[in-house]
Design a protein around this motif. Sequence first.
Motif, PDB file in Angstrom:
ATOM      1  N   ASP A 169       0.810  -1.210   0.000  1.00  0.00           N
ATOM      2  CA  ASP A 169       0.000   0.000   0.000  1.00  0.00           C
ATOM      3  C   ASP A 169       0.848   1.267   0.000  1.00  0.00           C
ATOM      4  O   ASP A 169       0.440   2.303  -0.505  1.00  0.00           O
ATOM      5  N   SER A 170       2.032   1.185   0.582  1.00  0.00           N
ATOM      6  CA  SER A 170       2.945   2.326   0.580  1.00  0.00           C
ATOM      7  C   SER A 170       4.313   1.801   0.993  1.00  0.00           C
ATOM      8  O   SER A 170       4.489   0.598   1.182  1.00  0.00           O
ATOM      9  N   ILE A 171       5.261   2.683   1.192  1.00  0.00           N
ATOM     10  CA  ILE A 171       6.622   2.233   1.477  1.00  0.00           C
ATOM     11  C   ILE A 171       6.677   1.422   2.781  1.00  0.00           C
ATOM     12  O   ILE A 171       7.508   0.542   2.929  1.00  0.00           O
ATOM     13  N   ASP A 172       5.737   1.660   3.700  1.00  0.00           N
ATOM     14  CA  ASP A 172       5.822   0.959   4.989  1.00  0.00           C
ATOM     15  C   ASP A 172       4.558   0.193   5.363  1.00  0.00           C
ATOM     16  O   ASP A 172       4.399  -0.199   6.512  1.00  0.00           O
ATOM     17  N   GLU A 173       3.661  -0.013   4.414  1.00  0.00           N
ATOM     18  CA  GLU A 173       2.401  -0.676   4.721  1.00  0.00           C
ATOM     19  C   GLU A 173       2.066  -1.731   3.695  1.00  0.00           C
ATOM     20  O   GLU A 173       2.341  -1.563   2.511  1.00  0.00           O
ATOM     21  N   CYS A 174       1.392  -2.789   4.173  1.00  0.00           N
ATOM     22  CA  CYS A 174       1.041  -3.853   3.250  1.00  0.00           C
ATOM     23  C   CYS A 174      -0.212  -4.579   3.744  1.00  0.00           C
ATOM     24  O   CYS A 174      -0.307  -4.926   4.921  1.00  0.00           O
ATOM     25  N   PHE A 175      -1.180  -4.788   2.864  1.00  0.00           N
ATOM     26  CA  PHE A 175      -2.345  -5.605   3.193  1.00  0.00           C
ATOM     27  C   PHE A 175      -2.037  -7.060   2.876  1.00  0.00           C
ATOM     28  O   PHE A 175      -1.397  -7.361   1.864  1.00  0.00           O
ATOM     29  N   LEU A 176      -2.487  -7.965   3.751  1.00  0.00           N
ATOM     30  CA  LEU A 176      -2.288  -9.391   3.521  1.00  0.00           C
ATOM     31  C   LEU A 176      -3.640 -10.089   3.500  1.00  0.00           C
ATOM     32  O   LEU A 176      -4.517  -9.766   4.304  1.00  0.00           O
ATOM     33  N   ASP A 177      -3.799 -11.029   2.613  1.00  0.00           N
ATOM     34  CA  ASP A 177      -4.989 -11.865   2.576  1.00  0.00           C
ATOM     35  C   ASP A 177      -4.790 -13.004   3.575  1.00  0.00           C
ATOM     36  O   ASP A 177      -3.865 -13.797   3.420  1.00  0.00           O
ATOM     37  N   LEU A 178      -5.670 -13.073   4.582  1.00  0.00           N
ATOM     38  CA  LEU A 178      -5.522 -14.122   5.605  1.00  0.00           C
ATOM     39  C   LEU A 178      -6.494 -15.265   5.375  1.00  0.00           C
ATOM     40  O   LEU A 178      -6.730 -16.086   6.263  1.00  0.00           O
ATOM     41  N   GLU A 179      -7.079 -15.301   4.186  1.00  0.00           N
ATOM     42  CA  GLU A 179      -8.058 -16.342   3.860  1.00  0.00           C
ATOM     43  C   GLU A 179      -7.553 -17.721   4.288  1.00  0.00           C
ATOM     44  O   GLU A 179      -6.434 -18.102   3.968  1.00  0.00           O
ATOM     45  N   GLY A 180      -8.396 -18.428   5.037  1.00  0.00           N
ATOM     46  CA  GLY A 180      -8.064 -19.814   5.392  1.00  0.00           C
ATOM     47  C   GLY A 180      -7.174 -19.946   6.605  1.00  0.00           C
ATOM     48  O   GLY A 180      -6.836 -21.065   6.996  1.00  0.00           O
ATOM     49  N   SER A 181      -6.794 -18.832   7.211  1.00  0.00           N
ATOM     50  CA  SER A 181      -5.952 -18.925   8.389  1.00  0.00           C
ATOM     51  C   SER A 181      -6.772 -19.416   9.587  1.00  0.00           C
ATOM     52  O   SER A 181      -7.838 -18.885   9.885  1.00  0.00           O
ATOM     53  N   ALA A 182      -6.269 -20.420  10.279  1.00  0.00           N
ATOM     54  CA  ALA A 182      -7.012 -21.000  11.404  1.00  0.00           C
ATOM     55  C   ALA A 182      -6.966 -20.061  12.609  1.00  0.00           C
ATOM     56  O   ALA A 182      -7.935 -19.915  13.344  1.00  0.00           O
ATOM     57  N   ASP A 183      -5.828 -19.446  12.815  1.00  0.00           N
ATOM     58  CA  ASP A 183      -5.662 -18.575  13.975  1.00  0.00           C
ATOM     59  C   ASP A 183      -4.897 -17.319  13.566  1.00  0.00           C
ATOM     60  O   ASP A 183      -3.677 -17.234  13.724  1.00  0.00           O
ATOM     61  N   PRO A 184      -5.619 -16.331  12.995  1.00  0.00           N
ATOM     62  CA  PRO A 184      -4.949 -15.127  12.458  1.00  0.00           C
ATOM     63  C   PRO A 184      -4.060 -14.428  13.478  1.00  0.00           C
ATOM     64  O   PRO A 184      -2.957 -13.979  13.135  1.00  0.00           O
ATOM     65  N   THR A 185      -4.529 -14.318  14.704  1.00  0.00           N
ATOM     66  CA  THR A 185      -3.732 -13.590  15.697  1.00  0.00           C
ATOM     67  C   THR A 185      -2.386 -14.272  15.923  1.00  0.00           C
ATOM     68  O   THR A 185      -1.337 -13.614  15.886  1.00  0.00           O
ATOM     69  N   ALA A 186      -2.423 -15.573  16.131  1.00  0.00           N
ATOM     70  CA  ALA A 186      -1.169 -16.304  16.363  1.00  0.00           C
ATOM     71  C   ALA A 186      -0.250 -16.183  15.148  1.00  0.00           C
ATOM     72  O   ALA A 186       0.959 -15.959  15.278  1.00  0.00           O
ATOM     73  N   GLU A 187      -0.859 -16.302  13.989  1.00  0.00           N
ATOM     74  CA  GLU A 187      -0.063 -16.231  12.770  1.00  0.00           C
ATOM     75  C   GLU A 187       0.605 -14.857  12.639  1.00  0.00           C
ATOM     76  O   GLU A 187       1.792 -14.750  12.311  1.00  0.00           O
ATOM     77  N   CYS A 188      -0.159 -13.796  12.890  1.00  0.00           N
ATOM     78  CA  CYS A 188       0.387 -12.447  12.751  1.00  0.00           C
ATOM     79  C   CYS A 188       1.436 -12.147  13.823  1.00  0.00           C
ATOM     80  O   CYS A 188       2.411 -11.435  13.558  1.00  0.00           O
TER      81      CYS A 188
END
Length: 420
Positions: free
Chosen positions: A97-116
């Motif tokens: 999205d910019s020099i310091d930002e990025c969107f990620l698709d978390l589709e199918g992630s069982a535990d988004p918080t742990a993953e992130c």
Amino acid sequence: MLALADCNNFYASCERLFRPDLEGQAILVLSNNDGCVIARSNEAKALGIAMGTPFFKLAPALRRQVVVFSSNYALYGDLSRRVMQVLAGFAPRIEVDSIDECFLDLEGSADPTAECLGIVRILRQWTGIPVSIGIASTKTLAKLANRLAKQGRSPDGPVLDWSRLTDPESHLAATPVEDLWGISQRWGQRLRALGIAEALALREADPKWLRQHLGVVVERLVWELRGQSCLALEEMAPPRRQVRVSRSFGAAVTQWVELRAALTRFATRAGEKLRAQGLAAPALTVFIQTDPFDTSRPFYSNAHTSAFDQPTSDSAVLIHHATQGAKRLWRRGDAYRKAGVLLPDLVPARLGPGDFFADPAEAERGARRMAVLDDINRRFGRDSLRFGGEFVGTTWHRRARLTSSVSTTRWEALPVVRAR
DNA sequence: TCTGGGGTCCTAGGACCC
DNA sequence: TCTGGGGTCCTAGGACCC
């Protein structure tokens, strides 16, 4: 599910990366010519130093409490590339999205918080850059979640999953509309005039009614706050529509040959950007201006646009039009502070309309010259081969007294370690 | 002494078409 | 007495983002 990964105080973090002794220290990074504050470490924010503050207006007492850097975009760009590269390994689809930002698709992630949380840890370990991540079903909520995480309001530290909040309404009620993505001071005032001051009130407002009053952008925001995605993840960045290269000068330029040198430089850079993306420009706008802050003389700002017979990415052609255009704008006796070139309406280089009367061999020769130029600069380092016109004068060069000597993109800047 | 750079999107209005 | 309907394209200006 979406995640927004946003580097913490990115430029300041880049500088600190090579100065671990500055951990816990207030750091500022300044814009071109060491003009304004464009990045602050948390400690600098705590001192109350606002984004965009002209550095010279900073109280001397404050200045003594901060470590200051001129901006070093080669460094930030390279570290950004590394961060994005690591992020790309963690999601099937990402949108930078910019020099310091990025969107990620978390589709199918069982535990988004742990993953992130894992992503944050690994990014820190592999690149040294601290990152916060917001998780939600829409971009707008992910941005907001990220902001809250940065404010230390997430139970999971650097990661905040909007869907796991027990009372999201309380957070929305505590969020001024201006803190939302896409709402700045102006729109904030207009929303407040309609009786909408916080994100919660905006979410509850009637979308159709808002559209009538404020347009489709604000309507989309309402749907996004309600969890209905209106802004898709765009994996493939659409081709650039315009390219702009402009600079304020280190000191006022009063000699035509120096202004020409600066424009030669800017047009060259613009051509490089075009060719790097396979684009061509059908026209060029050149503009020059005097110092807008100097109240002792009238401000002069003017622009000239020339259309080409056919779209081009040939630096020599761009330089020619930039300097010819500027010659018509130049007034003897003026002290110029800023200039730039703008290339609008870009088209893919191969698909641009041709000129029926032009000699195709001539355009071909130009293209080959540029290919050789780019190749040499790729192999022997940026700016190894340059146009002669820019070697005139130095007053237009940028001021940057506080640049760190750190570089991750130049061999000669590697630190030397001696063993005895 | 001193104040950044580079982008995108939306809307309204005018001009034009058949 | 009575005067259509539906488009596209372009531009300038205003707003936003980091």
